[in-house]
Design an enzyme around this catalytic site. Structure first.
Site, PDB file in Angstrom:
ATOM      1  CE  LYS A 172      42.783  31.729 -53.763  1.00 54.96           C
ATOM      2  NZ  LYS A 172      43.010  33.077 -53.200  1.00 54.96           N
ATOM      3  N   GLY A 225      36.906  28.052 -46.038  1.00 53.29           N
ATOM      4  CA  GLY A 225      36.326  29.330 -46.454  1.00 53.29           C
ATOM      5  C   GLY A 225      34.819  29.301 -46.262  1.00 53.29           C
ATOM      6  CB  SER A 226      32.196  31.430 -47.680  1.00 55.75           C
ATOM      7  OG  SER A 226      32.385  31.246 -49.071  1.00 55.75           O
ATOM      8  N   GLY A 230      32.711  26.862 -50.817  1.00 55.00           N
ATOM      9  CA  GLY A 230      33.064  25.472 -50.511  1.00 55.00           C
ATOM     10  C   GLY A 230      32.175  24.485 -51.243  1.00 55.00           C
ATOM     11  CD  GLU A 247      36.732  21.734 -41.348  1.00 50.15           C
ATOM     12  OE1 GLU A 247      35.779  22.395 -40.868  1.00 50.15           O
ATOM     13  OE2 GLU A 247      36.879  20.524 -41.140  1.00 50.15           O
ATOM     14  CB  CYS A 281      34.854  28.926 -38.883  1.00 51.33           C
ATOM     15  SG  CYS A 281      36.405  28.104 -38.653  1.00 51.33           S
ATOM     16  CD  GLN A 328      33.133  39.739 -42.499  1.00 53.04           C
ATOM     17  OE1 GLN A 328      33.411  39.028 -43.460  1.00 53.04           O
ATOM     18  NE2 GLN A 328      32.034  39.559 -41.776  1.00 53.04           N
ATOM     19  CD  GLU A 379      30.565  31.603 -40.556  1.00 53.37           C
ATOM     20  OE1 GLU A 379      30.723  31.455 -41.776  1.00 53.37           O
ATOM     21  OE2 GLU A 379      31.259  31.017 -39.703  1.00 53.37           O
TER      22      GLU A 379
END
Ligand code: ADP
Length: 478
Positions: A172, A225-226, A230, A247, A281, A328, A379
């Site tokens: 996905k 992802g975030s 996660g 990750e 990242c 964003q 972040e």
């Protein structure tokens, strides 16, 4: 306009809903309409992957090599065209996009050969006459959930090892960038991969992602992802007994010491903080600079940052593309305001009005910050870096490690002593000496520590830890 469909069990499948893939450099440019799945399609894809697993997991390594190597060759041969698609849907400038496509091709070719290198061990038993074999087998159906910032490389570095070791896949991709993932699906489909071995289901995280995470028929989840998503996925996987790998974010420090090569330090930081619009990242988001070089470094960095040409990702003169979307862009601006309210001095960061309607902002630097401020704890995921002054190396190292993240950490120094000490003591999965914190090779492990990552490393030979399961067999020959 054609609608790009899901790939389920070797068939292209449509769904009643679609979503538009919009070019962030020019919102009048629609990359395509992409099918958006409901849970039913996701379940069908999982079932197709289940059905394909017995044969694929027992296929010869040569068959897996051939499919993956051919996919790698096709990706490399089409690098310009795929790079153009990537730049259009994600917004990184064309040379960076082509570079990412090349990396995806190299990843497929690397893992093609890994299919032949699985190996195993034969160990003498402590019991007389008995031998022990340690072998690796495929895990099963792998659900993959990927983010928008590397639309082809991240899917590639999950799909290639999964298939190489005999797993079947449901991918996905991120809602914002399904185009490159769709092209990979097409390449694998046309490359004689048996039906159902690889399935593409596009759509929302809360629908398709959720179905993958909750399905009893998915054996493992690989997520990038975030942190928030996660962690939630990890908890769900743990409850349902799935293997999982996460990750997530970073708040990567770049330490610049008094003895650094100034030009290298500025060039490494400019690249690490602002290339790919800072949407990596591994981006250098906390610049920790010792007092003796502080003024010279900031002055030089701001001058080069201001000279960076922001523009349409396909424009030759552009050195930095747009932010990926409005949400964003708003987040980046919000963090600049927070930093300002906390007492930082902001350079750059202005919204830019360019000839095409897009999500453009100038790169930004927050100066005079301290490590407790929100700009240094959370972040941002944009072209925004902040600077913290340190008295000396020891304080710089302590600041670098004072974060809940641990993906990448850089140091600019000409001192072997400090470089070696930093390598040993920085709490991060990847250490960069006199090089940007971002930008990694395709054949060595990628991943972090602390809040950044969970589970075995991705990429290189280490990828087999996640995509295989170990079997220990005792043989008594009688
Ligand atoms: P970002 O904020 O960068 O989009 P996310 O972590 O939200 O990061 O998204 C990364 C990937 O996770 C995307 O493919 C997204 O669709 C997916 N995702 C988001 N929410 C969920 C969820 N609840 N379950 C499964 N996948 C999700």
């Amino acid at each position: 306009m054609t609608t790009y469909q899901h790939l389920v069990g070797g068939e292209w499948v449509s769904s009643s809903r679609t979503s538009q893939n919009v070019n962030p450099s020019d919102t009048n440019d629609i990359v395509g309409d992409f099918a958006e799945a409901d849970g039913e399609i996701a379940h069908a894809a999982i079932q197709a992957a289940r059905d394909a697993f017995p044969a694929w997991s027992r296929s010869s390594p040569q068959q897996r090599f051939d499919v993956l190597d051919a996919a790698g060759n096709t990706i490399l041969a089409r690098k310009e065209e795929l790079g153009m698609l990537l730049a259009r849907e994600e917004g990184k400038i064309l040379p960076e996009a082509i570079g990412e496509v090349v990396r995806a091709g190299q990843i497929f070719k690397f893992f093609a050969a890994e299919a032949l290198r699985v190996g195993g061990e034969i160990v003498p038993s402590v019991r007389p006459g008995m031998t022990v074999e340690v072998t690796r087998e495929a895990v099963g159906v792998i659900g993959m959930i990927t983010p928008w910032n590397f639309p082809i490389a991240i899917p590639a570095w999950k799909i290639a090892p999964a298939l190489a070791f005999g797993n079947t896949v449901v991918l996905k991709p991120a809602e914002l960038v399904p185009g490159c993932a769709w092209e990979i699906a097409k390449i694998l489909h046309e490359g004689k991969l048996p039906p159902g071995v690889f399935n593409l289901v596009m759509g929302k995280g809360s629908v398709v992602g959720e179905t993958l995470v909750s399905s009893k028929h998915v054996d493992a989840i690989s997520f990038t992802g975030s942190v928030k998503t996660g962690r939630a996925i990890g908890a769900r996987c743990f409850e349902s007994g799935k293997k999982f790998q996460l990750e997530m974010g970073g708040k990567n420090p770049m330490v610049v010491l008094d003895d650094a090569d100034l030009d290298n330090a500025i060039a490494s930081t400019l690249n690490g903080s602002f290339f790919s619009t800072g949407q990596r990242c591994t981006a250098s988001s906390r610049l920790i600079v010792t007092a003796g070089i502080y003024d010279k470094f900031i002055e030089g960095l701001i001058a080069q940052m201001r000279a960076l040409r922001v523009g349409h990702a396909l424009e030759k003169s552009s050195q930095m593309g747009p932010v990926v979307d409005k949400r964003q862009l708003d987040q980046n601006q919000m963090y600049l305001q927070i930093a300002k309210d906390d007492g930082a001095q902001i350079f750059g960061g202005e919204l830019l009005d360019l000839p095409t309607p897009g999500f453009y902002m100038a790169p930004a630097l927050a100066v005079d910050t301290n490590n407790a401020m929100r700009i240094n704890r959370e972040e941002v995921f944009g072209p925004v870096a902040s600077v913290v002054k340190a008295a000396n190396y020891e304080e710089a190292l302590a600041l670098a490690n004072d974060t809940e993240f641990g993906l990448s950490a850089g140091i600019c120094t000409t001192s072997l002593k400090y470089a070696a000490h930093f390598k040993r003591n920085a709490e991060a999965g990847m250490i960069m000496v006199n090089a940007p914190t971002a930008g990694v090779d395709y054949h060595v492990p990628f991943g972090g520590r602390k809040g950044s990552s969970y589970g075995p490393r991705e990429q290189g030979s280490y990828a087999r830890e996640f995509y295989t399961t170990v079997k220990t067999t005792y043989i008594n020959p009688l």
